[in-house]
Design an enzyme around this catalytic site. Structure first.
Site, PDB file in Angstrom:
ATOM      1  N   CYS A  51       0.817  -1.207   0.000  1.00  0.00           N
ATOM      2  CA  CYS A  51       0.000   0.000   0.000  1.00  0.00           C
ATOM      3  C   CYS A  51       0.856   1.266   0.000  1.00  0.00           C
ATOM      4  O   CYS A  51       0.397   2.324  -0.394  1.00  0.00           O
ATOM      5  CB  CYS A  51      -0.988  -0.001   1.155  1.00  0.00           C
ATOM      6  SG  CYS A  51      -0.254  -0.363   2.727  1.00  0.00           S
ATOM      7  N   HIS A 103      18.858   0.714  -2.528  1.00  0.00           N
ATOM      8  CA  HIS A 103      17.459   1.044  -2.305  1.00  0.00           C
ATOM      9  C   HIS A 103      16.685  -0.180  -1.819  1.00  0.00           C
ATOM     10  O   HIS A 103      15.925  -0.097  -0.855  1.00  0.00           O
ATOM     11  CB  HIS A 103      16.832   1.603  -3.580  1.00  0.00           C
ATOM     12  CG  HIS A 103      15.395   1.993  -3.400  1.00  0.00           C
ATOM     13  ND1 HIS A 103      15.021   3.106  -2.680  1.00  0.00           N
ATOM     14  CD2 HIS A 103      14.242   1.384  -3.788  1.00  0.00           C
ATOM     15  CE1 HIS A 103      13.708   3.181  -2.654  1.00  0.00           C
ATOM     16  NE2 HIS A 103      13.208   2.143  -3.302  1.00  0.00           N
ATOM     17  N   GLY A 193     -14.394   5.249  32.187  1.00  0.00           N
ATOM     18  CA  GLY A 193     -14.754   6.309  31.265  1.00  0.00           C
ATOM     19  C   GLY A 193     -14.288   5.925  29.872  1.00  0.00           C
ATOM     20  O   GLY A 193     -13.139   6.104  29.514  1.00  0.00           O
TER      21      GLY A 193
END
Lengths: 433, 280
Positions: A51, A103, A193
């Protein structure tokens, strides 16, 4: 020489709108790899599509210039995804040889990821490589390259700490809990909470073994709603905090203007729970838990700032480690590139040696046929020819190897010149050996 | 030759102690990442080799002296170091927590250093003591001491971890120290083991004097009393934990107090007071 070329795009250079256009689905990936292989200029190809990035690594056939090889890749992508050449030029990066190798190593070691040190990318690269290999894309060179990339990934993981330390508040809470309890199995977390952050933290705790969840809220309905998500116990609290007796971990995030959990009542609760450890996480602003609670034996209180400080120090550590990892990656990439070149030069050297030896042998046979020599003389002549062959080849071979070792870009031309001048038949199968 | 070997053992223990401590001191500091695994490996190998050498000395001295080597207190202190290392190695085997070595190996080293510095081996063991009762009695007691020292180590580890969590600094980067719960639990187990061994050792000792030798049984012997005090400290500690929830920090302090009591019983009585247990 077969140059390695790569083209790619990632979250660093391109927006999602572009990346999604360039993405390959699993089925497309196989098909695209096969397409690439059909191209006469491409010898090997691996496509990585996640992605956050889409990248194509290819080994070009024989000796086209780097530009020709990359041009071919750009055209392929443009054609396959029907994207204009201009936008490809704008949103992608191109690498050759050493830069390509480096890379890929950076990608595999997560140095190029959005969150440095994330662990998913290694698996994604592995999957992409496996898929491309099954599609017939990866050959000798890319096999070596990717195997090396995985081992560099492993090395970085074991020699640096880029992958350790929580980098989000909810994970930091889980890690801290692991430093307190001997195990999270069978522990109880109380959410006081309900809020998004506390739910997320509770979720992480549950996936790390916490088994009971208590959800306490002023309004019972809200408590029920949240408790359903965890299969937990809902309850409405007023001022009675007795439910904390069972809680090993407390996450508080109410809107109460004052402290909800104060030192003295909590000390009583701690006594009632026989001083078993309690980890309190106060993510409310204004705070819910009196800071002095941290002074109670076996009760440990962290507020939102404390957790953020933990995360910040982890991030800082990762950043430092990333610098070290970059050095390792660069060093490994250089070493690999060198090895690859020697590895690619070897078949030429071998072929040249063989040719010389064959010529010498033929001439020797002819000579033996014509002149009748004693065994001793024949042996002398044979060893002399061998020495001549060896000495003739000595300097060219030495200089060729030096050129490779020095990273001299000309050695490719040397190899080509040798192949052409001596009409060497260097087969690619030689590479396999 | 034996002396040289013992010096070698001493040096190896020194290395083990230093490298163990160093590995803890370096922690997970990034600069040290590359060398830390080497340091850990050296420390652990030194521990194993040192232990193997020390194990060799027991039969060696046995042969030399003709009986279980417990003639002089310098023998006993070497044996003490042996027991400490043995218990440590067993714990590492079971839990993989090598960090404990940073606390117990220096203790073992100091014991050997004392043994080496004062070794005389001139005294002879009185005839009535030369038997297997001595072996059983001393072995049990020393293993108990070793277990207490391991508990002490876990106590220190607990306190260090707790301090880090309270100070909220570098809490997560350090994976050498186990969680509070684990330190606490293991320390407790060591304490129980120690109490069991000590109880057995005392029983064997009292049976031995009562029925076997004609040494008059003296209840008021300093060593007996201080051993019973030590025993009591640990038993009370276990009781408080069981019935009052005294674990964690209090247990860690108790383990340290217990360690002090062990030292007093062992070294204090030996050096400063007169007792039927004193080696002469």
């Amino acid at each position: 020489m077969h140059p390695i070329v790569s083209i790619g795009t990632s979250h660093h250079v391109a927006p999602i709108e572009f990346r999604e256009k360039l993405a390959f689905s699993e089925a497309q990936l196989t098909e695209a790899v096969q397409h690439l292989r059909e191209n006469s200029q491409v010898q090997e190809a691996v496509i990585l599509s996640t992605c956050n990035r889409v990248e194509v690594y290819a080994v070009a056939n024989s000796m086209p210039s780097n530009d020709a090889a990359t041009k071919m890749l750009v055209e392929f992508l443009s054609h396959y995804h029907r994207i204009s050449l201009e936008s490809l030029k704008k949103w992608t990066y191109l690498h050759h040889n050493l830069a390509s190798i480096r890379h890929l190593f950076r990608v595999t070691t997560s140095l190029d990821s959005m969150v440095v040190g994330e662990s998913q990318i290694l698996g994604q690269v592995k999957a992409a490589y496996d898929a491309s290999r099954e599609a017939g894309g990866a050959g000798t060179i890319l096999n070596r390259l990717f195997t090396k990339a995985f081992s560099v990934g492993k090395r970085i993981r074991s020699e640096t700490t880029i992958a350790t330390g929580a980098v989000s508040i909810s994970y930091a809470a889980v890690e801290l809990a692991k430093k307190i309890f001997n195990t999270l199995e069978g522990k109880t977390v109380a959410i006081v909470g309900a809020g998004e952050m506390s739910e997320l933290t509770a979720k992480h705790l549950v996936s790390n073994g916490v088994s009971n969840v208590i959800v306490a809220n002023r309004t019972y309905e809200r408590a029920v709603k949240v408790a359903e998500k965890f299969n937990g116990t809902p309850l409405a609290y007023d001022s009675n905090l007795d439910f904390l007796i069972d809680a090993d971990i407390v996450i508080s995030s109410t809107n109460a203007p004052d402290y909800l959990i104060k030192r003295q009542p909590l000390a009583d609760i701690m006594r009632k729970r026989r001083h078993r450890y309690m980890f309190l996480i106060d993510i409310a602003v204004p705070r819910d838990i009196e800071p002095d609670v941290n002074k109670i034996d076996h009760a440990f209180l962290y507020n939102i700032d404390d957790l953020e400080a933990v995360v910040a120090s982890n991030l800082k550590d990762r950043q430092q480690e990333a610098t070290r990892a970059e050095q390792i990656v660069t060093e490994e990439a250089k070493r690999f590139y060198n090895q690859l070149q020697i590895f690619q030069v070897n078949p030429t050297i071998k072929a040249l040696h063989q040719q010389f030896r064959e010529i010498a042998d033929t001439e020797l046979q002819a000579c033996f046929y014509k002149a009748s020599l004693s065994d001793q003389q024949a042996a002398d002549v044979a060893s002399m020819t061998q020495a001549i062959v060896k000495k003739l080849l000595h300097h060219p071979m030495k200089n060729l190897r030096c050129a490779v070792n020095d990273g001299d870009a000309d050695h490719g031309q040397y190899v080509q010149a040798l192949q052409e001048l001596f009409v060497l038949d260097v087969k690619d199968e030689d590479l396999e050996s | 030759m034996i002396n040289f070997l013992f010096l070698l053992t001493l040096l190896i223990y020194l290395a083990a102690g230093i490298f163990q401590t160093l590995s803890l001191a370096l922690g997970n500091r990034t600069e040290a990442m590359a060398i830390r695994s080497t340091i850990e490996r050296i420390a652990f190998w030194a521990t194993n080799i040192g232990f193997a050498l020390l194990t060799l000395f027991i039969p060696l001295w046995w042969l030399q002296q003709g009986h279980f080597p417990m003639t002089h207190w310098t023998d006993s202190i070497a044996f003490f170091a042996w027991a400490v290392t043995l218990i440590y190695l067993i714990i590492v085997r079971l839990t993989h927590l090598r960090t404990l070595g940073s606390f117990v190996m220096p203790v073992a080293f100091i014991a050997i250093l004392i043994s080496y510095s004062f070794a005389t081996h001139t005294a002879a063991l009185p005839e009535p003591l030369r038997n297997y009762w001595l072996l059983a009695h001393t072995t049990l007691i020393f293993l108990a001491y070793a277990a207490f020292i391991a508990a002490f180590g876990f106590g220190l580890m607990y306190l260090m971890t707790e301090r880090k969590i309270r100070k909220k600094k570098d809490t997560l980067l350090d994976n050498l120290l186990p969680s509070l719960g684990i330190s606490d639990e293991l320390g407790y187990r060591c304490t129980i083991l120690g109490v069991i061994l000590l109880t057995m050792g005392v029983i064997v000792g009292s049976l031995w004097t009562q029925y076997i030798t004609d040494v008059p049984w003296r209840w008021l012997d300093v060593k007996v009393i201080s051993t019973l005090m030590t025993w009591l400290i640990y038993v009370v500690q276990i009781g408080l934990r069981q019935f009052w929830g005294w674990h964690g920090r209090k247990a860690a302090y108790a383990a340290i107090i217990g360690f002090g009591a062990v030292l007093c019983t062992y070294a204090g009585v030996e050096l400063f007071l007169d007792s039927m247990h004193t080696y002469r």
